[in-house]
Design an enzyme around this catalytic site. Structure first.
Site, mmCIF file in Angstrom:
data_model
loop_
_atom_site.group_PDB
_atom_site.id
_atom_site.type_symbol
_atom_site.label_atom_id
_atom_site.label_comp_id
_atom_site.label_asym_id
_atom_site.label_seq_id
_atom_site.Cartn_x
_atom_site.Cartn_y
_atom_site.Cartn_z
ATOM 1 N N LEU A 123 -11.669 11.860 13.470
ATOM 2 C CA LEU A 123 -10.586 12.337 14.336
ATOM 3 C C LEU A 123 -9.266 12.405 13.580
ATOM 4 O O LEU A 123 -9.059 11.680 12.604
ATOM 5 C CB LEU A 123 -10.445 11.438 15.568
ATOM 6 C CG LEU A 123 -10.085 9.950 15.401
ATOM 7 C CD1 LEU A 123 -8.617 9.742 15.106
ATOM 8 C CD2 LEU A 123 -10.475 9.184 16.649
ATOM 9 N N GLY A 170 0.645 11.803 3.870
ATOM 10 C CA GLY A 170 0.930 10.385 4.120
ATOM 11 C C GLY A 170 -0.115 9.890 5.100
ATOM 12 O O GLY A 170 -1.236 10.390 5.131
ATOM 13 N N CYS A 196 -4.748 7.173 6.127
ATOM 14 C CA CYS A 196 -6.093 7.507 5.628
ATOM 15 C C CYS A 196 -6.099 8.162 4.245
ATOM 16 O O CYS A 196 -6.655 7.605 3.299
ATOM 17 C CB CYS A 196 -6.807 8.399 6.631
ATOM 18 S SG CYS A 196 -7.192 7.526 8.157
ATOM 19 N N GLY A 213 4.420 21.189 0.895
ATOM 20 C CA GLY A 213 5.397 20.362 1.604
ATOM 21 C C GLY A 213 5.721 19.100 0.832
ATOM 22 O O GLY A 213 5.843 19.123 -0.400
ATOM 23 N N LYS A 258 -4.935 5.955 1.156
ATOM 24 C CA LYS A 258 -5.803 4.819 0.806
ATOM 25 C C LYS A 258 -7.218 5.284 0.454
ATOM 26 O O LYS A 258 -7.875 4.685 -0.396
ATOM 27 C CB LYS A 258 -5.822 3.781 1.922
ATOM 28 C CG LYS A 258 -6.756 4.038 3.061
ATOM 29 C CD LYS A 258 -6.892 2.816 3.961
ATOM 30 C CE LYS A 258 -7.582 3.154 5.273
ATOM 31 N NZ LYS A 258 -8.901 3.737 5.171
HETATM 32 N N1 LIG Z 1 -6.069 6.415 12.110
HETATM 33 C C1 LIG Z 1 -6.879 7.433 11.858
HETATM 34 O O1 LIG Z 1 -6.499 8.597 12.024
HETATM 35 C C2 LIG Z 1 -8.262 7.204 11.336
HETATM 36 C C3 LIG Z 1 -9.190 8.271 11.320
HETATM 37 C C4 LIG Z 1 -10.469 8.025 10.845
HETATM 38 C C5 LIG Z 1 -10.827 6.772 10.383
HETATM 39 N N2 LIG Z 1 -9.906 5.748 10.385
HETATM 40 C C6 LIG Z 1 -10.314 4.418 9.925
HETATM 41 O O2 LIG Z 1 -10.568 3.624 11.086
HETATM 42 C C7 LIG Z 1 -10.178 2.264 10.842
HETATM 43 C C8 LIG Z 1 -9.174 1.819 11.882
HETATM 44 O O3 LIG Z 1 -8.001 2.580 11.734
HETATM 45 P P1 LIG Z 1 -6.837 2.571 12.831
HETATM 46 O O4 LIG Z 1 -5.819 3.553 12.383
HETATM 47 O O5 LIG Z 1 -7.448 2.712 14.181
HETATM 48 O O6 LIG Z 1 -6.302 1.065 12.664
HETATM 49 P P2 LIG Z 1 -5.155 0.323 13.482
HETATM 50 O O7 LIG Z 1 -4.429 -0.493 12.505
HETATM 51 O O8 LIG Z 1 -4.429 1.312 14.334
HETATM 52 O O9 LIG Z 1 -5.969 -0.626 14.493
HETATM 53 C C9 LIG Z 1 -6.740 -1.712 14.100
HETATM 54 C C10 LIG Z 1 -6.818 -2.695 15.265
HETATM 55 O O10 LIG Z 1 -7.772 -3.720 14.968
HETATM 56 C C11 LIG Z 1 -7.307 -4.942 15.503
HETATM 57 N N3 LIG Z 1 -8.045 -6.052 14.876
HETATM 58 C C12 LIG Z 1 -7.893 -6.559 13.629
HETATM 59 N N4 LIG Z 1 -8.785 -7.555 13.433
HETATM 60 C C13 LIG Z 1 -9.510 -7.684 14.566
HETATM 61 C C14 LIG Z 1 -10.585 -8.539 14.965
HETATM 62 N N5 LIG Z 1 -11.096 -9.461 14.146
HETATM 63 N N6 LIG Z 1 -11.079 -8.413 16.222
HETATM 64 C C15 LIG Z 1 -10.579 -7.485 17.058
HETATM 65 N N7 LIG Z 1 -9.572 -6.639 16.726
HETATM 66 C C16 LIG Z 1 -9.041 -6.732 15.496
HETATM 67 C C17 LIG Z 1 -5.817 -4.885 15.220
HETATM 68 O O11 LIG Z 1 -5.105 -5.805 16.010
HETATM 69 C C18 LIG Z 1 -5.510 -3.418 15.555
HETATM 70 O O12 LIG Z 1 -5.171 -3.269 16.922
HETATM 71 C C19 LIG Z 1 -9.662 2.229 9.398
HETATM 72 O O13 LIG Z 1 -10.716 1.872 8.550
HETATM 73 C C20 LIG Z 1 -9.267 3.679 9.143
HETATM 74 O O14 LIG Z 1 -9.328 4.020 7.772
HETATM 75 C C21 LIG Z 1 -8.644 5.942 10.868
#
Ligand SMILES: NC(=O)c1ccc[n+]([C@@H]2O[C@H](COP(=O)([O-])OP(=O)(O)OC[C@H]3O[C@@H](n4cnc5c(N)ncnc54)[C@H](O)[C@@H]3O)[C@@H](O)[C@H]2O)c1
Length: 453
Positions: A159, A266, A269, A262, A272
């Site tokens: 997403l 950032g 994702c 641009g 990193k």
């Molecule tokens: N943000 C994006 O657009 C996106 C898209 C695809 C994949 N991802 C991947 O998905 C993963 C999550 O990304 P995000 O942006 O949703 O992260 P985020 O930082 O927004 O959310 C992570 C959540 O996990 C919670 N958390 C941490 N440890 C925990 C535990 N032990 N038990 C329960 N909750 C816990 C935190 O409090 C936080 O609310 C990452 O690996 C990221 O690379 C993100």
């Protein structure tokens, strides 16, 4: 199906809400008490179009609950989705502490339930270095012993923030890595409502599924760095990247997606995940040459843009070696989020620009349609954050457009010009036509095109 989301961030919350919306019984677990309190009041802790309405509807129907109670969250779940953050350091080492914590918590509950419990599937939805899902499997196995039934799977998420709900509901593809057919079938059933448009569910081995996510993000990042490199060459030779884009992207093999010059990428994702590829290469003795270049071009892009600002105000060296010309200059910033339609400011180019400018004595005033609260918390005194885009430009020596929000695309330029001290625009997203800006009486700098004065 009874599902638990571990983590209610951008991925966990959207996934949980969308699965609840197709009739599953979803529990969302987090360790952040303030977040859970908000969620229980049906307040969405992030800005994501369409999400709050779905949250409300599914919570009211009793299919979506939020909890801090790990025992309750894990006990009855058939599938547990680990959606916690996996940040990396600047060299690309992925910090797996949240994943490990979740794995240990799950293991403790599995162990307490004993060997006669139905088999649970523990799903890695977080983006993790290839091999991590198996490491987590082994970690849990070591903690629970040989008798406890469970399976692991990897289900990378694609997403995009800002379009997360529609992306999740209508994915181009679903990718699942499993160790046995039964787990694959469980995913086919779970995702069936999301692929009625005929889009595929690819069930594959776990390691390949983990790699799909990195390959996809690294490729998209490569496109951005590629077009930025072309834009820089255009600047050097007087070509116009807009025209070059037209000529190049009409080739069907190339296409026009993700090829916008641009300030570089950032977010939480691309930076990193590109670094993670470099690190995975290093560990395997394979130099990830292309990923290194993609990252270097991206970081340099912000510096190059900042140099334009410095260059405009003269003075390359000042007291302490800094660009003296910025001292006391008032700079307005439009956009702080790393891209439009999100409040996410992680690794946002605007943060780099604001911090650098403030470091050289500029007074930075910034506005973002939805990321102001996050920006205030992150930037502190480096910038004054205001609630109106025009207010930001009052008395400004220059306006820097750092995020391509729709509301910045066709502003009231007469008003902007009237408010600014000097009508200078640094257009980091190529939102405005140089010729039109000249006619309007602005000095206009953009990316990959000649500046107009
Ligand atoms: N943000 C994006 O657009 C996106 C898209 C695809 C994949 N991802 C991947 O998905 C993963 C999550 O990304 P995000 O942006 O949703 O992260 P985020 O930082 O927004 O959310 C992570 C959540 O996990 C919670 N958390 C941490 N440890 C925990 C535990 N032990 N038990 C329960 N909750 C816990 C935190 O409090 C936080 O609310 C990452 O690996 C990221 O690379 C993100």
């Amino acid at each position: 199906m009874r599902l638990t989301m571990v983590g209610t961030g951008y991925v966990g919350l959207v996934t949980g809400v969308c699965f609840a919306n197709t009739g599953n019984d979803v529990t969302c677990l987090d360790v952040d008490a303030r977040k859970i309190e908000k969620l229980r009041a049906n307040q969405c802790p992030i800005y994501e179009p369409g999400l709050e309405e779905l949250m409300e509807r599914n919570a009211r129907a009793g299919r979506l609950t939020y909890t801090l109670d790990k025992q309750a969250a894990y006990r009855d779940a058939e599938m547990i989705f680990i959606c916690v953050g996996t940040p990396s350091d600047e060299r690309g080492h992925t910090d797996l502490r949240y994943v490990h914590q979740a794995a240990d918590d799950i293991a403790d509950v599995l162990k307490a339930l004993g060997p006669s419990q139905p088999r649970k599937v523990i799903v890695m939805k977080s983006t993790v270095p290839v091999g991590t899902t198996f490491e987590v499997r082994d970690r849990i196995r070591a903690r629970v012993g040989p008798e406890i039934p469970f399976a692991v799977a990897d289900n990378p998420e694609f997403l995009k923030e800002g379009d997360a709900v529609s992306d999740f509901n209508r994915p181009d593809r679903v990718v699942v890595g499993v160790e046995d057919e039964a787990t694959g079938d469980a995913f086919r059933a779970l995702y069936d409502p999301f692929v009625r448009n005929g889009h595929p569910i690819y069930v594959m081995d776990v390691l390949s599924a983990e790699m799909v996510k990195y390959a996809s993000n690294n490729f998209l990042a490569t496109k951005i760095s590629f077009i930025n490199e072309m834009a820089n060459l255009c600047e050097a030779y007087g070509a116009d990247i807009g025209r070059v884009r037209e000529g190049m992207c009409s080739d069907k093999r190339i296409g026009n997606q993700f090829l916008y010059p641009g300030l570089g990428y950032g977010g939480s994702c691309f930076p990193k995940d590109t670094l993670a590829c470099i690190m995975m290469g290093d560990k395997a003795g394979i130099e990830a040459t292309l990923s290194k270049a993609v990252h270097a071009v991206n970081q340099r892009q912000r510096e190059r843009f900042f140099d334009k600002v410095v260059g405009h105000f003269g003075g390359k060296t000042g007291i302490g070696g800094g660009p003296a010309g910025l001292q006391g200059k008032r700079l307005a910033f439009w956009g702080i989020a790393f891209k439009p339609r999100t409040d996410d400011i992680r690794e946002a180019p605007a943060l780099t620009l604001i911090r650098k400018a403030a470091g050289y004595g500029a007074v930075c005033v910034a506005f973002d349609p939805v990321a102001n609260a996050n920006a205030r918390a992150e930037l502190g005194p480096a910038a004054e954050i205001v609630e109106d885009m025009y207010e930001a430009t009052r008395g400004a020596d220059a306006l820097i457009v750092s995020t391509d929000w729709d509301e910045f695309k066709s502003p009231d330029f007469a008003r902007v010009k009237g408010l600014m001290r000097t009508p200078v625009v640094f257009d980091g997203r190529n939102l405005y036509r140089p010729s039109a800006m000249r006619t309007l009486g602005f000095t206009h700098y953009s990316v990959g095109r000649k500046p107009v004065r």
